[in-house]
Design a protein around this motif. Structure first.
Motif: not given
Length: 216
Positions: A60-82
């Motif tokens: 499950t490799p990390t996608p290589i390329g040119k991207w943009r931050i599309s959204d931001k959010s807090r407190n997803w919970g579980g293993g996603f951190g704050p």
């Protein structure tokens, strides 16, 4: 993993997703180096902040390329951190986030996302807005110790997009490269195999990589 890479392939991300010149830029952007497992917050060509990261595993490799931050959010919970910073990758849901497994940071440990320590993702979250560009560079065909991936219909990822671009430039693929191995790409692979006297499977394996000039 095959060590005889063509040099152009190792740096294909700079051709397919060329890094914008930043000599005279003052914008803040993110550079993610999969080789070093580091995330750099850049201002123009200067490093403002460096973070150790966990990146994608062999399957499950990390996608290589040119991207943009599309959204931001807090407190997803579980293993996603704050905090969560989503990326506009067309073939799946990927992002930069924290973790409840701090020991996984600095390793090939994720399902393709970028993991930071929770204290670090809070800092990063405050430094970059939605729309920030994100450049991910790394080994296009995987690390040397990884097996060369067989590609079949239904697969997704940077390597699929690489094949799409190669077959597009050779006149076989007619679609828009999107990193998704669909019927159009399968048909293009079959035609390529016919023309190069390869078994017509519609799949990408060692001999197809060689004929496409991706390994030697």
């Amino acid at each position: 993993m095959i060590k005889g890479f063509v040099c152009a392939v190792l740096f294909f991300s700079h051709l397919l997703f060329p890094l914008a010149r930043s000599d005279h830029q003052t914008d803040v952007w993110i550079l993610i180096d999969l080789w070093k497992r580091r995330l750099y917050v850049m201002e123009g060509s200067q490093v403002k902040k460096e973070f150790i990261i966990g990146v994608g595993k062999e399957q499950t490799p990390t996608p290589i390329g040119k991207w943009r931050i599309s959204d931001k959010s807090r407190n997803w919970g579980g293993g996603f951190g704050p905090c969560w910073l989503g990326l506009n990758i067309p073939w799946g849901r990927y992002g930069i986030h924290g973790t409840n497994r701090p020991g996984s940071v600095g390793k090939d440990s994720s399902h393709g996302c970028i993991r930071l320590l929770n204290t670090d993702i809070v800092q990063l979250y405050q430094m970059v807005p939605v729309g920030t560009r994100v450049e991910v560079v790394g080994p296009m065909l995987g690390r040397d110790e990884w097996q060369l991936k067989k590609l079949v219909r239904g697969d997704r990822g940077t390597l699929v997009m690489l094949i799409q671009h190669r077959l597009l430039s050779a006149g076989y693929y007619q679609g828009q490269p999107d990193g998704i191995f669909g019927k159009g790409l399968e048909d293009a692979v079959k035609k390529f195999q016919q023309d190069h006297r390869l078994p017509v499977t519609g799949q990408i394996q060692f001999r197809e990589y060689v004929e496409l000039g991706l390994i030697e």
